[in-house]
Design a protein around this motif. Sequence first.
Motif, PDB file in Angstrom:
ATOM      1  N   PHE A   4       0.833  -1.202   0.000  1.00 20.67           N
ATOM      2  CA  PHE A   4       0.000   0.000   0.000  1.00 20.67           C
ATOM      3  C   PHE A   4       0.873   1.259   0.000  1.00 20.67           C
ATOM      4  O   PHE A   4       0.602   2.220  -0.728  1.00 20.67           O
ATOM      5  N   ILE A  16       2.221   1.918  -3.395  1.00 32.19           N
ATOM      6  CA  ILE A  16       1.232   2.474  -4.322  1.00 32.19           C
ATOM      7  C   ILE A  16       1.076   3.974  -4.056  1.00 32.19           C
ATOM      8  O   ILE A  16       0.918   4.767  -4.973  1.00 32.19           O
ATOM      9  N   LEU A  17       1.160   4.342  -2.785  1.00 33.23           N
ATOM     10  CA  LEU A  17       0.994   5.748  -2.430  1.00 33.23           C
ATOM     11  C   LEU A  17       2.073   6.610  -3.081  1.00 33.23           C
ATOM     12  O   LEU A  17       1.870   7.798  -3.317  1.00 33.23           O
ATOM     13  N   ASN A  38       2.054   9.236  -6.305  1.00 30.04           N
ATOM     14  CA  ASN A  38       2.053  10.702  -6.266  1.00 30.04           C
ATOM     15  C   ASN A  38       3.160  11.319  -7.091  1.00 30.04           C
ATOM     16  O   ASN A  38       3.022  12.404  -7.620  1.00 30.04           O
ATOM     17  N   GLN A  76      -0.763   7.683 -13.473  1.00 32.39           N
ATOM     18  CA  GLN A  76      -0.925   7.713 -12.019  1.00 32.39           C
ATOM     19  C   GLN A  76      -2.276   7.125 -11.610  1.00 32.39           C
ATOM     20  O   GLN A  76      -2.374   6.366 -10.651  1.00 32.39           O
ATOM     21  N   LEU A  77      -3.302   7.444 -12.391  1.00 30.21           N
ATOM     22  CA  LEU A  77      -4.636   6.930 -12.070  1.00 30.21           C
ATOM     23  C   LEU A  77      -4.688   5.417 -12.182  1.00 30.21           C
ATOM     24  O   LEU A  77      -5.265   4.734 -11.337  1.00 30.21           O
ATOM     25  N   LEU A 113      -3.012   3.937  -9.300  1.00 31.57           N
ATOM     26  CA  LEU A 113      -3.809   4.046  -8.084  1.00 31.57           C
ATOM     27  C   LEU A 113      -4.975   3.066  -8.060  1.00 31.57           C
ATOM     28  O   LEU A 113      -5.521   2.774  -7.001  1.00 31.57           O
ATOM     29  N   LEU A 114      -5.357   2.543  -9.234  1.00 31.26           N
ATOM     30  CA  LEU A 114      -6.404   1.516  -9.245  1.00 31.26           C
ATOM     31  C   LEU A 114      -5.984   0.297  -8.437  1.00 31.26           C
ATOM     32  O   LEU A 114      -6.813  -0.510  -8.022  1.00 31.26           O
ATOM     33  N   VAL A 117      -5.060   0.309  -5.544  1.00 23.49           N
ATOM     34  CA  VAL A 117      -5.555   0.426  -4.160  1.00 23.49           C
ATOM     35  C   VAL A 117      -6.873  -0.321  -3.971  1.00 23.49           C
ATOM     36  O   VAL A 117      -6.949  -1.240  -3.150  1.00 23.49           O
ATOM     37  N   PRO A 118      -7.930   0.033  -4.737  1.00 25.58           N
ATOM     38  CA  PRO A 118      -9.153  -0.764  -4.557  1.00 25.58           C
ATOM     39  C   PRO A 118      -8.943  -2.225  -4.914  1.00 25.58           C
ATOM     40  O   PRO A 118      -9.545  -3.094  -4.271  1.00 25.58           O
ATOM     41  N   ILE A 139      -4.176   2.658   7.771  1.00 23.54           N
ATOM     42  CA  ILE A 139      -4.343   1.309   7.221  1.00 23.54           C
ATOM     43  C   ILE A 139      -4.516   0.294   8.345  1.00 23.54           C
ATOM     44  O   ILE A 139      -5.371  -0.584   8.292  1.00 23.54           O
ATOM     45  N   PRO A 170     -12.764  -1.883  -0.411  1.00 15.26           N
ATOM     46  CA  PRO A 170     -12.147  -1.057  -1.457  1.00 15.26           C
ATOM     47  C   PRO A 170     -12.553   0.412  -1.355  1.00 15.26           C
ATOM     48  O   PRO A 170     -11.739   1.290  -1.612  1.00 15.26           O
ATOM     49  N   THR A 176      -9.829   3.269  -0.827  1.00 10.59           N
ATOM     50  CA  THR A 176      -9.696   4.299  -1.861  1.00 10.59           C
ATOM     51  C   THR A 176      -9.875   5.681  -1.238  1.00 10.59           C
ATOM     52  O   THR A 176      -9.100   6.600  -1.505  1.00 10.59           O
ATOM     53  N   PHE A 195      -6.944   6.675   0.671  1.00 15.20           N
ATOM     54  CA  PHE A 195      -5.794   7.001  -0.164  1.00 15.20           C
ATOM     55  C   PHE A 195      -5.905   8.389  -0.767  1.00 15.20           C
ATOM     56  O   PHE A 195      -4.890   9.043  -0.982  1.00 15.20           O
ATOM     57  N   PHE A 218     -18.496   3.673  -3.873  1.00 15.13           N
ATOM     58  CA  PHE A 218     -17.228   3.422  -4.571  1.00 15.13           C
ATOM     59  C   PHE A 218     -17.041   4.416  -5.714  1.00 15.13           C
ATOM     60  O   PHE A 218     -15.955   4.956  -5.921  1.00 15.13           O
ATOM     61  N   LEU A 248     -10.875  10.393  -6.188  1.00 16.82           N
ATOM     62  CA  LEU A 248      -9.498  10.031  -6.547  1.00 16.82           C
ATOM     63  C   LEU A 248      -9.106  10.702  -7.863  1.00 16.82           C
ATOM     64  O   LEU A 248      -8.010  11.265  -7.999  1.00 16.82           O
ATOM     65  N   THR A 265      -6.249  13.425  -8.360  1.00 13.22           N
ATOM     66  CA  THR A 265      -5.073  13.130  -9.171  1.00 13.22           C
ATOM     67  C   THR A 265      -4.914  14.129 -10.306  1.00 13.22           C
ATOM     68  O   THR A 265      -3.818  14.581 -10.598  1.00 13.22           O
TER      69      THR A 265
END
Lengths: 674, 316
Positions: free
Chosen positions: A412, A415-416, A419, A427-428, A431-432, A434-435, B103, B144, B148, B151, B301, B308, B312
């Motif tokens: 985790f 993944i952070l 940034n 980047q997006l 970041l996927l 994460v879920p 976390i 999730p 998310t 994050f 979600f 997110l 971003t």
Amino acid sequence: MTEAFFVVVLVAYLIGTVLPLVFYSNNRINIPIAHAFALIASGAGIIASVLALTGATAVTVTIFPSPVFGATSLSLDGLSAFFLLTISLVSLAVSIYATPYMVKTAGKRSAAGFGALYNLFLLSLVMVVTVDNAFYFVVFWELMTLTSYFLVVFDYKKIQTARAGFQYLVMTHVGTAFILFSLIALSVHAGGFSFAGFKAAQASLPMGLKNAIFISALLGFSTKAGLVPLHVWLPRAHPAAPSHVSALMSGVMIKTGIYGLIRVLFDFLSPTPWWWGLLILILAMVSAILGVMYALMEHDIKRLLAFHSVENVGIIMMGVGLAVIFSSFGFVPAALLSLTAALFHLINHAIFKGLLFLGAGSIQYSTGTKNIEELGGLIKRMPTTAALFLIGSLAISAIPPFNGFASEWLTFQSILQANLIGDVSLQLIVLLAVPALALTGGLAATCFVKAFGITFLSLPRSERAANAKEVPVPMLVGMAILGLLCLALGVGSPVFIPIPWHVATSFFNGASEMPSFNPLLLRLPNSQGHASMSLLLVAALLAVVSLASVVLTGLRGKRSVTTGPTWDCGIPEVTPRMQYSAAAFTRPLKIVFSAIYQPRRQVEVESEASPYFPLSISYESSLYPVFERQLYRRFINTLVRMARRARMIQAGNINLYLAYIFATLVILLVFVWR
Amino acid sequence: MEFLAQKIAIGIGQALFVLLSAPLFTSLMKKVKAHFQCRFGPGLLQGYYDIWKLLKKDAVISEHASWVFKTTPYVVFSATFIAAVIVPSFAVVLPTAGIGDAIIVIYLLGLARFFTAIAGLDTGSSFGGMGSSREMMISSLAEPVTMTGLFVLAAAAGSTDFGGIITKSLVTGHVQPAYLLLFPAFLIIAVAETGRVPVDNPATHLELTMVHEAMILEYTGRHLALIEWAGALKLTLLLTIIANVFFPWGIAESMAWPAVMVGIFAITAKVGLLAIGIAAMESMIAKLRLFRVPELIGGAFVLAMLALIIRTTGIG
């Protein structure tokens, strides 16, 4: 020193390969001998790898020189030593466990050949991760594949086992073909087979060739590692083998695929373009999610665990993919963190998956079944196995304070670091993860609530489960070692993490600030802030608070704890059939994700006069993974069709074959003459 | 030295504060719901009386249960309590925050849930299994969303520590689009995770609609007291996170006593208001069918993912 221990490893495995065959007809002798030598070798392997990891220089042992392919030397650099440690830790526990298990499994058959193969398999694993020559790498790789094939088909009279073995053989050889291509391409370019030569020549690799080598290495190694969609052999082959071998295959052998990929990516092909990392990351996310989803629907305990290997390889590969992405942009600390997370999760997975497969073996040993729908109530009959299996379940579900959580936490954190990436769309996508990782964790917990709950708790669902007995002490000891390691690598993570961190540093130029790992806290220097976590404190507080609550709630006077029947809504007696079954437990998720599962079910109700009083109901439900249907079925059908066409030239007439030979000769002559 | 003593005092103070205030908020919610139903409802201290009463009572344990059933209340209570201690409630920088970050808080709740779920399966009752199965489904879908959301906050703050996250929302001050999207997402998750309407109904004992209550149906006496208390703690902890991340006003930024006193008052008021809000919402909407719950969580979600993306791309 290190050399000496390393030689002991090799020699002990070799003796362990030969000696059981001498006592071929006596299982009472050959089984303990085979595992005793494997045990010695694993012990020496742990010492050698720890020495190599803490020492400064790489260690090399030359076995025999060959004028053509170069000397076969086995060398322990950081990465090799780390994998040797992983292999040896698991094989140590497995070798202790294996003796009573094999005595029962072999029965009247001689186990000598199996014991010999077991040692040879472990030896080939060790050699694969230590050899520094591409030619011998392929030789040992094949040795590993073949020995494991024979271990899988031990129970060859069962049709499923034979088929699983065949599928395994075909899949891994397709994979080997790709590996062969990438290694040959590398050696042609470098002008030699030695890994050092590959490393020296990497700067001058043309981009096109580099991409081709990467793609074929990815295909080849991820077949072995069991990455979706190349994993189809894994859930079939691993459960077919005897359980302690499954523990080695799932815990250790599939990791050689990751070893190969890390070696090729960071040692032979750097600098890497970012899209390689992205490709790996996407495959890893798909693997993690699909792996756990199919595990959830599996009620054969060993197949369930095998699917979890697909999931965990996905989690490991997330770290590898992130490392490639970060290193391609020059974010060395982030890349280091990601590779550390990957390596840490790799050894953690080896440990808890080893433990769980041994647990599954114990269940099979005392009940004779792998189907959890027939089990239940084992916690009262096999209390130690149950406790150890619970530890493994908590570890694999990433629950603190066990090791699985520690490495997922690091993942985790890696993944952070996304940034840092300037490109927003990349980047997006990163970041996927994460879920994806969170969903994987949640579903894994669900799956292990099912696996542990249905197998060990409540009432036995069959005679076999009711008559189960605790397994012999050596089997418990083998599992207990791994169980302790699950806890130790969790609470001791700040002490352990510097080891994979140092291994990772060898791949990246430029020293980087090391996160502070003091024994209490794990602090990471992030881009702007920091994150801290202390599993030791968490574990200690958990213990203190639960003890305090036991004492404090116990203080208030004398109150009795009586046992009574479970609430049954007034029906006379709770029977095992009233309990939730594994299928019922996972049904809600099956409905929620029916778009992915595409389950088929058939319900037949037989009734006489009124539909409300059925005579019999039959229920059948099946899942056939979508990608297998879409990808493999089509491919196989095409292959079969082409083979039918090719059959036309094979008429079986000897004159025709002579004509073929004659024609070939003429063509060759013309070709040479010209 | 004096500083250290003060640190320890605040750490212990925080632990005692969350532990002791938790039953107040659940009672408050019951009171509000009673008001909507035109009843007087129990007093605000009813939560404490209930726990006290249960602690005094004998316990009955199913004959089929194993040690898992007996240990679960203690594991659940201690895991939830430690998670609650990590989350800053009245001061931004807590000495206890060093134990872990956001976390680990989520995964400690996972530990509690894992044990509750296996305890549900332990007694051989079909209710227990039903509750476990449903609870695990809901939570694995909710996870999730939670991660998310966290994050997005962590990426803004550059840290997964709650201290950093809350400091960031204190600094940015103004209302941000990403936060606006996250707030309802977190609210839905809090409702789903604590088993409240429209996901689950804490007041029901009707077989087919139970989720959380079905898992703990077999618990009695002091075991039940601990589980109920842990439930209250979990609610308080989730509401505290929401309160301090989205409305960080009043939280103590230093360890001076006046600031701390203001902080305690502020957090009680904020969590109290959120509790009243959720209770009002509970009274006005109906419980969803179980298989509609994934749609609700799916909506959360989508909100988290939008946050997110906004975060971003730098739109907000």
